[in-house]
Design a protein around this motif. Structure first.
Motif, PDB file in Angstrom:
ATOM      1  N   ALA A   1      56.927  41.872   0.329  1.00  0.00           N
ATOM      2  CA  ALA A   1      56.463  43.144   0.898  1.00  0.00           C
ATOM      3  C   ALA A   1      57.333  43.542   2.091  1.00  0.00           C
ATOM      4  O   ALA A   1      57.650  44.722   2.275  1.00  0.00           O
ATOM      5  N   GLY A   2      57.745  42.548   2.875  1.00  0.00           N
ATOM      6  CA  GLY A   2      58.646  42.830   3.992  1.00  0.00           C
ATOM      7  C   GLY A   2      59.982  43.369   3.514  1.00  0.00           C
ATOM      8  O   GLY A   2      60.542  44.301   4.121  1.00  0.00           O
ATOM      9  N   SER A   3      60.494  42.816   2.424  1.00  0.00           N
ATOM     10  CA  SER A   3      61.749  43.327   1.857  1.00  0.00           C
ATOM     11  C   SER A   3      61.572  44.749   1.358  1.00  0.00           C
ATOM     12  O   SER A   3      62.464  45.594   1.515  1.00  0.00           O
TER      13      SER A   3
ATOM     14  N   VAL B   1      58.543  42.206  11.055  1.00  0.00           N
ATOM     15  CA  VAL B   1      58.301  41.995   9.626  1.00  0.00           C
ATOM     16  C   VAL B   1      58.941  40.692   9.168  1.00  0.00           C
ATOM     17  O   VAL B   1      58.332  39.925   8.413  1.00  0.00           O
ATOM     18  N   ASP B   2      60.158  40.412   9.613  1.00  0.00           N
ATOM     19  CA  ASP B   2      60.834  39.170   9.229  1.00  0.00           C
ATOM     20  C   ASP B   2      60.063  37.943   9.687  1.00  0.00           C
ATOM     21  O   ASP B   2      59.993  36.944   8.974  1.00  0.00           O
ATOM     22  N   ARG B   3      59.498  38.009  10.866  1.00  0.00           N
ATOM     23  CA  ARG B   3      58.829  36.837  11.440  1.00  0.00           C
ATOM     24  C   ARG B   3      57.387  36.666  11.005  1.00  0.00           C
ATOM     25  O   ARG B   3      56.890  35.546  10.957  1.00  0.00           O
TER      26      ARG B   3
ATOM     27  N   LEU C   1      53.415  35.560   6.961  1.00  0.00           N
ATOM     28  CA  LEU C   1      52.173  35.056   7.532  1.00  0.00           C
ATOM     29  C   LEU C   1      50.998  35.973   7.196  1.00  0.00           C
ATOM     30  O   LEU C   1      49.916  35.503   6.834  1.00  0.00           O
ATOM     31  N   VAL C   2      51.227  37.275   7.274  1.00  0.00           N
ATOM     32  CA  VAL C   2      50.192  38.241   6.916  1.00  0.00           C
ATOM     33  C   VAL C   2      49.814  38.069   5.444  1.00  0.00           C
ATOM     34  O   VAL C   2      48.629  38.056   5.087  1.00  0.00           O
ATOM     35  N   GLY C   3      50.826  37.904   4.593  1.00  0.00           N
ATOM     36  CA  GLY C   3      50.551  37.695   3.175  1.00  0.00           C
ATOM     37  C   GLY C   3      49.780  36.413   2.921  1.00  0.00           C
ATOM     38  O   GLY C   3      48.802  36.390   2.162  1.00  0.00           O
ATOM     39  N   ALA C   4      50.204  35.326   3.549  1.00  0.00           N
ATOM     40  CA  ALA C   4      49.554  34.031   3.349  1.00  0.00           C
ATOM     41  C   ALA C   4      48.106  34.048   3.822  1.00  0.00           C
ATOM     42  O   ALA C   4      47.193  33.664   3.083  1.00  0.00           O
TER      43      ALA C   4
END
Length: 177
Positions: free
Chosen positions: A100-102, A119-121, A125-128
């Motif tokens: 999603a970040g990509s 977003v990279d960092r 984590l948000v997805g997990a």
């Protein structure tokens, strides 16, 4: 819960989400998930998101969660066990969050490898945590308490920088961020 135990709990609980992206960098390559498709003139995800990286990275995270469950009783029974749904959700969610970040990177005109710090960092984590919250809300909220979540939010950018710098020095990445 004292500070040291909070840090140990945080690192233990988030490890299955930390591992997949690192594994994907090492084993990635192959067919891109987006198959070269574009949307509004830009790639959906880009060549850096491959099926091999997604699948092998996710499986590595799941395997680590189950291995942690196996050693937990002898190592530290007070650490949280990973229910099967969570053992799958944390690594798969991390990979989905990274993808999603990509997608967001491409929508904002950034090229592959261009920095997109928040977003990279934190995207993985948000997805997990988001997917874990969906499949096991009680476990997720009970494990990622306020103090544990603070540790994860503080440690994640430090580990992100360190692992990316190491991968760059090893020739696994084209940029150190």
């Amino acid at each position: 819960m004292d500070v040291a135990w909070t840090v140990v709990t945080a690192l233990w609980a988030i490890l299955p989400a930390y591992l997949p992206n690192s594994v994907a960098v090492v084993v990635g390559g192959g067919r891109p998930i987006d198959g070269g498709r574009t949307w509004r003139g830009d790639r959906l995800l880009g060549d850096g998101k491959t099926w091999r990286g997604f699948v092998v990275g996710s499986l590595a995270g799941v395997a680590v969660a189950f291995a942690m469950n196996a050693v937990r009783p002898a190592l530290a029974p007070a650490l949280p066990a990973f229910p099967a749904a969570v053992a799958i959700a944390l690594p798969v969610g991390a990979m989905l969050g990274d993808a999603a970040g990509s997608f967001l990177k491409r929508r904002t005109g950034r090229e592959r490898g261009a920095p997109f710090p928040v977003v990279d960092r934190f995207g993985f984590l948000v997805g997990a945590l988001g997917l874990a919250l969906v499949v096991a809300p009680d476990w997720t909220l009970g494990t990622f308490t306020g103090p544990v979540l603070v540790v994860v939010l503080v440690v994640t950018p430090l580990l992100h920088r360190g692992t990316n710098s190491a991968a760059y020095r090893l020739g696994l990445k084209d940029e150190p961020w």
